[in-house]
Design a protein around this motif. Structure first.
Motif, PDB file in Angstrom:
ATOM      1  N   HIS A  67      -7.793  16.043  -0.643  1.00 14.88           N
ATOM      2  CA  HIS A  67      -8.285  14.874   0.081  1.00 14.88           C
ATOM      3  C   HIS A  67      -7.231  13.787   0.124  1.00 14.88           C
ATOM      4  CE1 HIS A  67      -9.045  14.076  -4.115  1.00 14.88           C
ATOM      5  NE2 HIS A  67      -9.745  15.200  -4.119  1.00 14.88           N
ATOM      6  N   GLY A  68      -5.981  14.191   0.010  1.00 15.68           N
ATOM      7  CA  GLY A  68      -4.897  13.211   0.052  1.00 15.68           C
ATOM      8  C   GLY A  68      -4.582  12.812   1.478  1.00 15.68           C
ATOM      9  N   PRO A  69      -3.811  11.733   1.627  1.00 16.65           N
ATOM     10  CA  PRO A  69      -3.512  11.204   2.962  1.00 16.65           C
ATOM     11  C   PRO A  69      -2.512  12.038   3.774  1.00 16.65           C
ATOM     12  CG  PRO A  69      -2.426   9.900   1.252  1.00 16.65           C
ATOM     13  CD  PRO A  69      -3.299  10.889   0.544  1.00 16.65           C
ATOM     14  N   LYS A  70      -1.658  12.809   3.091  1.00 14.48           N
ATOM     15  CA  LYS A  70      -0.672  13.623   3.838  1.00 14.48           C
ATOM     16  C   LYS A  70      -1.304  14.948   4.206  1.00 14.48           C
ATOM     17  CE  LYS A  70       3.193  11.615   1.412  1.00 14.48           C
ATOM     18  NZ  LYS A  70       3.325  11.524  -0.038  1.00 14.48           N
ATOM     19  N   LYS A  71      -1.126  15.340   5.461  1.00  8.44           N
ATOM     20  CA  LYS A  71      -1.809  16.543   5.930  1.00  8.44           C
ATOM     21  C   LYS A  71      -0.835  17.682   6.190  1.00  8.44           C
ATOM     22  CE  LYS A  71      -3.651  13.736   8.790  1.00  8.44           C
ATOM     23  NZ  LYS A  71      -4.274  13.175   9.994  1.00  8.44           N
ATOM     24  N   ILE A  72      -1.193  18.841   5.674  1.00  8.23           N
ATOM     25  CA  ILE A  72      -0.355  20.039   5.832  1.00  8.23           C
ATOM     26  C   ILE A  72      -1.215  21.131   6.451  1.00  8.23           C
ATOM     27  CG2 ILE A  72       0.991  21.806   4.627  1.00  8.23           C
ATOM     28  CD1 ILE A  72       1.502  19.768   2.388  1.00  8.23           C
ATOM     29  N   PHE A  73      -0.678  21.799   7.459  1.00  7.34           N
ATOM     30  CA  PHE A  73      -1.413  22.881   8.128  1.00  7.34           C
ATOM     31  C   PHE A  73      -0.545  24.146   8.095  1.00  7.34           C
ATOM     32  CE2 PHE A  73      -3.008  24.419  12.570  1.00  7.34           C
ATOM     33  CZ  PHE A  73      -3.882  25.333  11.974  1.00  7.34           C
ATOM     34  N   CYS A  74      -1.094  25.217   7.530  1.00  2.46           N
ATOM     35  CA  CYS A  74      -0.389  26.510   7.472  1.00  2.46           C
ATOM     36  C   CYS A  74      -1.185  27.529   8.287  1.00  2.46           C
ATOM     37  CB  CYS A  74      -0.312  27.043   6.041  1.00  2.46           C
ATOM     38  SG  CYS A  74       0.410  25.910   4.853  1.00  2.46           S
ATOM     39  N   TRP A  75      -0.541  28.178   9.219  1.00  2.00           N
ATOM     40  CA  TRP A  75      -1.236  29.231   9.956  1.00  2.00           C
ATOM     41  C   TRP A  75      -0.388  30.503   9.903  1.00  2.00           C
ATOM     42  CZ3 TRP A  75       1.142  25.028  12.038  1.00  2.00           C
ATOM     43  CH2 TRP A  75       2.188  25.254  12.947  1.00  2.00           C
ATOM     44  N   LYS A 106      -2.374  20.664  -9.903  1.00  2.00           N
ATOM     45  CA  LYS A 106      -3.318  20.861  -8.811  1.00  2.00           C
ATOM     46  C   LYS A 106      -4.040  19.555  -8.474  1.00  2.00           C
ATOM     47  CE  LYS A 106      -5.175  24.633 -10.628  1.00  2.00           C
ATOM     48  NZ  LYS A 106      -5.782  25.969 -10.866  1.00  2.00           N
ATOM     49  N   GLU A 107      -4.388  18.823  -9.497  1.00  2.00           N
ATOM     50  CA  GLU A 107      -5.044  17.534  -9.272  1.00  2.00           C
ATOM     51  C   GLU A 107      -4.142  16.607  -8.468  1.00  2.00           C
ATOM     52  OE1 GLU A 107      -7.788  16.839 -13.052  1.00  2.00           O
ATOM     53  OE2 GLU A 107      -6.553  15.075 -12.563  1.00  2.00           O
ATOM     54  N   PHE A 108      -2.879  16.592  -8.869  1.00  2.00           N
ATOM     55  CA  PHE A 108      -1.903  15.748  -8.172  1.00  2.00           C
ATOM     56  C   PHE A 108      -1.796  16.167  -6.697  1.00  2.00           C
ATOM     57  CE2 PHE A 108       2.589  15.543  -6.731  1.00  2.00           C
ATOM     58  CZ  PHE A 108       2.643  14.180  -6.511  1.00  2.00           C
ATOM     59  N   ILE A 109      -1.659  17.470  -6.461  1.00  2.00           N
ATOM     60  CA  ILE A 109      -1.517  17.957  -5.083  1.00  2.00           C
ATOM     61  C   ILE A 109      -2.763  17.582  -4.270  1.00  2.00           C
ATOM     62  CG2 ILE A 109      -1.433  20.063  -3.640  1.00  2.00           C
ATOM     63  CD1 ILE A 109       1.254  19.489  -4.865  1.00  2.00           C
ATOM     64  N   LEU A 110      -3.930  17.872  -4.814  1.00  2.00           N
ATOM     65  CA  LEU A 110      -5.158  17.671  -4.041  1.00  2.00           C
ATOM     66  C   LEU A 110      -5.482  16.197  -3.823  1.00  2.00           C
ATOM     67  CD1 LEU A 110      -7.356  20.580  -5.461  1.00  2.00           C
ATOM     68  CD2 LEU A 110      -5.839  20.579  -3.476  1.00  2.00           C
ATOM     69  N   ASN A 111      -4.924  15.339  -4.686  1.00  2.00           N
ATOM     70  CA  ASN A 111      -5.110  13.893  -4.476  1.00  2.00           C
ATOM     71  C   ASN A 111      -4.086  13.313  -3.518  1.00  2.00           C
ATOM     72  OD1 ASN A 111      -7.325  13.549  -6.140  1.00  2.00           O
ATOM     73  ND2 ASN A 111      -6.040  13.384  -7.973  1.00  2.00           N
ATOM     74  N   THR A 112      -2.993  14.022  -3.337  1.00  2.00           N
ATOM     75  CA  THR A 112      -1.900  13.469  -2.538  1.00  2.00           C
ATOM     76  C   THR A 112      -1.863  14.058  -1.130  1.00  2.00           C
ATOM     77  OG1 THR A 112      -0.709  13.504  -4.640  1.00  2.00           O
ATOM     78  CG2 THR A 112       0.543  12.806  -2.711  1.00  2.00           C
ATOM     79  N   VAL A 113      -2.216  15.324  -1.021  1.00  2.00           N
ATOM     80  CA  VAL A 113      -2.186  15.960   0.301  1.00  2.00           C
ATOM     81  C   VAL A 113      -3.540  16.614   0.602  1.00  2.00           C
ATOM     82  CG1 VAL A 113       0.303  16.459   0.185  1.00  2.00           C
ATOM     83  CG2 VAL A 113      -1.321  18.208  -0.509  1.00  2.00           C
ATOM     84  N   THR A 114      -3.774  16.855   1.878  1.00  2.00           N
ATOM     85  CA  THR A 114      -4.891  17.705   2.287  1.00  2.00           C
ATOM     86  C   THR A 114      -4.282  18.960   2.902  1.00  2.00           C
ATOM     87  OG1 THR A 114      -6.208  15.741   2.730  1.00  2.00           O
ATOM     88  CG2 THR A 114      -7.020  17.824   3.638  1.00  2.00           C
ATOM     89  N   ASP A 164       1.112  16.266   9.162  1.00  2.00           N
ATOM     90  CA  ASP A 164       2.469  15.746   8.958  1.00  2.00           C
ATOM     91  C   ASP A 164       3.450  16.906   8.895  1.00  2.00           C
ATOM     92  OD1 ASP A 164       1.846  12.806   8.419  1.00  2.00           O
ATOM     93  OD2 ASP A 164       0.491  13.856   7.043  1.00  2.00           O
ATOM     94  N   PHE A 165       3.033  17.997   8.246  1.00  2.00           N
ATOM     95  CA  PHE A 165       3.867  19.197   8.156  1.00  2.00           C
ATOM     96  C   PHE A 165       3.080  20.419   8.623  1.00  2.00           C
ATOM     97  CE2 PHE A 165       6.509  16.546   5.550  1.00  2.00           C
ATOM     98  CZ  PHE A 165       7.781  17.087   5.680  1.00  2.00           C
ATOM     99  N   GLY A 166       3.740  21.293   9.362  1.00  2.00           N
ATOM    100  CA  GLY A 166       3.108  22.534   9.809  1.00  2.00           C
ATOM    101  C   GLY A 166       3.955  23.718   9.388  1.00  2.00           C
ATOM    102  N   PHE A 167       3.309  24.743   8.840  1.00  2.00           N
ATOM    103  CA  PHE A 167       4.020  25.963   8.440  1.00  2.00           C
ATOM    104  C   PHE A 167       3.573  27.123   9.318  1.00  2.00           C
ATOM    105  CE2 PHE A 167       4.455  23.134   4.953  1.00  2.00           C
ATOM    106  CZ  PHE A 167       5.739  23.375   4.471  1.00  2.00           C
ATOM    107  N   ASN A 168       4.544  27.615  10.086  1.00  2.00           N
ATOM    108  CA  ASN A 168       4.310  28.672  11.060  1.00  2.00           C
ATOM    109  C   ASN A 168       4.811  29.969  10.422  1.00  2.00           C
ATOM    110  OD1 ASN A 168       3.956  30.052  13.438  1.00  2.00           O
ATOM    111  ND2 ASN A 168       5.617  29.015  14.550  1.00  2.00           N
ATOM    112  N   LEU A 169       3.884  30.827   9.994  1.00  2.00           N
ATOM    113  CA  LEU A 169       4.236  31.912   9.071  1.00  2.00           C
ATOM    114  C   LEU A 169       4.240  33.278   9.750  1.00  2.00           C
ATOM    115  CD1 LEU A 169       2.038  30.452   6.191  1.00  2.00           C
ATOM    116  CD2 LEU A 169       4.525  30.220   6.470  1.00  2.00           C
TER     117      LEU A 169
END
Ligand SMILES: [Zn+2]
Length: 472
Positions: A67-75, A106-114, A164-169
């Protein structure tokens, strides 16, 4: 960086704790991942949403956590036969679900990014293990016109998230080396441009810096096996279009690592890389990387061949030459689409000194004899159990005739090819694109047989797995 390296090493060493056991090769299907998605739906750290349906009606899911403010999308797996990262995504889900491990991290990641994941964008293609979707459209050339439902789903999801970041896999072919070298590309990266001028703006800079960071971490595990995919702009591709919106896009391709055709080691590297990428984005450490180092990552070069036989003597009439023979194995899906067999082909012939084989044989002093079909014919497949392959090879034969017109078998499980009735038997030729079937002799004596590109020695020891073909 030292700390990051230690952290990456820890993830690498502990990987087995998180590996999703239900996914163990590349030909897993939609129903396999559906079961896993239903499993995590009940865990409260995950939000599972149906994003849409494929052409054949398979639900495509978006799985989110944090639920963090930075958004990451991996597809992953917009190409149906490129599943390596899909499996790694489920390993990552296991990592986040596991209790009492990496809790602080994990807590840090989930608080910082979604984190948002869309595994297996092309489930219909995955079902028949093919690149394209069931409409025969390459989804990565459908980003502009979006005629496939899967394209619309990916595009709409991306627009909703505005990451903010997208991972095209993806997975790439096994034919690449990292630059001009003898090292296969295990992982390649690309920060896709958004115009033909390949403009570098802030978001592309961030992609490049992150890639620099990830490749130096990766270099500790697989030194010299890292490349850049290319630097072209493809207006119809997703990464390139998404890059236009100001998202930092990272294309990651799993390639080839020794004989690991199922790419399970590369899957492990995907697991480590993606988690390290999330860490870097959360901590913003990628910003300290030197963007110029992106330039020094070598490009993919097409210099790997599955099997190279070097310095073999080939006789044509009364002339002889010494040449290398390069053989590639194509995977042919079985009718059940769950498994495959190999069909080999002579890829190249001549001086192949610039190429590297995953396997190589120095045939110095050996003479090639094209494989013939044996005189004797058999009445059934069962009778073939009585064939002594060494006897065949002694007679320069690689093929056996069977007096039947059809068979349920899709390939020959024997160390020889099976020629069905009424098939015009032409003897094997040694030329590019022909089937590699031949015998290698030393001073007249049988030394090796090459059947459908696979090598057998006088003790019938097959040097690497393989199969014969049914010639019909
Ligand atoms: Zn692909």
């Amino acid at each position: 960086m030292v700390q990051d390296m230690q952290f990456a090493r820890g993830l690498y060493d502990n990987y087995e704790l998180y590996r999703e056991q239900c996914l163990y090769n590349r030909r897993f299907k939609y129903k396999n991942i559906l079961r896993l998605i239903f499993g995590i739906r009940n865990k409260n750290i995950f939000t599972v949403k149906k994003a849409g349906e494929s052409f054949e009606g398979r639900d495509i899911y978006l799985i989110s956590l944090g639920h963090g403010p930075k958004k990451i999308f991996c597809w992953s797996q917009m190409h149906g036969d490129e599943p390596t990262a899909t499996a790694a995504i489920f390993d990552i889900f296991n990592f986040f679900s596991a209790e009492n491990s990496y809790t602080e991290f994990k807590e840090f990641i989930l608080n910082t990014v979604t984190l948002h994941f869309m595994p297996m964008v092309n489930p219909d293609g995955a079902e028949v293990f093919q690149r394209r979707n069931i409409l025969e459209i390459d989804l990565n050339r459908d980003a502009l016109v979006r005629q496939s439902p899967e394209s619309k789903i990916l595009n709409d999801t991306f627009e909703n998230i505005k990451p903010d970041f997208g991972f095209n896999l993806h997975d790439q072919e096994r034919i690449y080396t990292a630059g001009i070298s003898n090292r296969s590309t295990a992982i390649s990266f690309h920060a896709p441009p958004f115009d033909y001028e390949r403009t570098i703006n802030e978001s592309r800079t961030n992609s490049m810096k992150l890639i620099v960071q990830l490749s130096s971490l990766l270099n500790e595990f697989i030194p010299g096996h890292i490349a850049k995919y290319d630097d072209d702009y493809e207006p119809r591709a997703y990464g390139d279009n998404f890059a236009k919106t100001g998202t930092s896009i990272v294309l990651m391709e799993s390639g080839a690592w020794t004989e690991d055709r199922e790419r399970q080691f590369l899957r492990k590297l995907n697991f480590v890389l993606l988690l390290m990428a999330f860490k870097s984005i959360a901590e913003e450490t990628y910003q300290f990387e030197n963007q110029d180092a992106y330039k020094s990552i070598p490009f993919n070069k097409e210099l790997m061949i599955d099997f190279i036989i070097r310095n073999v003597k080939i006789i044509k009439g009364d002339k002889k030459i010494i040449a290398d023979i390069g053989i590639n194995y194509e995977e042919i899906n079985l009718k059940n689409n769950k498994d495959f067999f190999f069909k080999a082909m002579i890829k190249d012939l001549g001086d192949l000194s610039v190429f590297t084989g995953f396997r190589e044989l120095d045939a110095d002093g050996l003479t090639l004899h094209p494989g013939k079909t044996s005189e004797q014919s058999f009445h059934s497949f069962e009778e073939l159990n009585n064939v002594n392959p060494i006897e065949l090879f002694e007679n320069n034969c690689t093929n056996v005739k069977v007096d039947i017109e059809t068979t349920e078998f899709e390939y020959s499980p024997y160390p020889f090819n099976v020629v069905l009735k009424n098939h015009a038997v032409n003897s094997n030729q040694i030329k590019v694109e022909a089937l590699p079937n031949f015998i290698l002799r030393k001073e007249g004596k049988f030394k090796y047989a090459v059947v459908n590109g696979f090598l057998y020695d006088a003790n019938l020891i097959q040097l690497g797995g393989g199969n014969g073909l049914i010639i019909k």
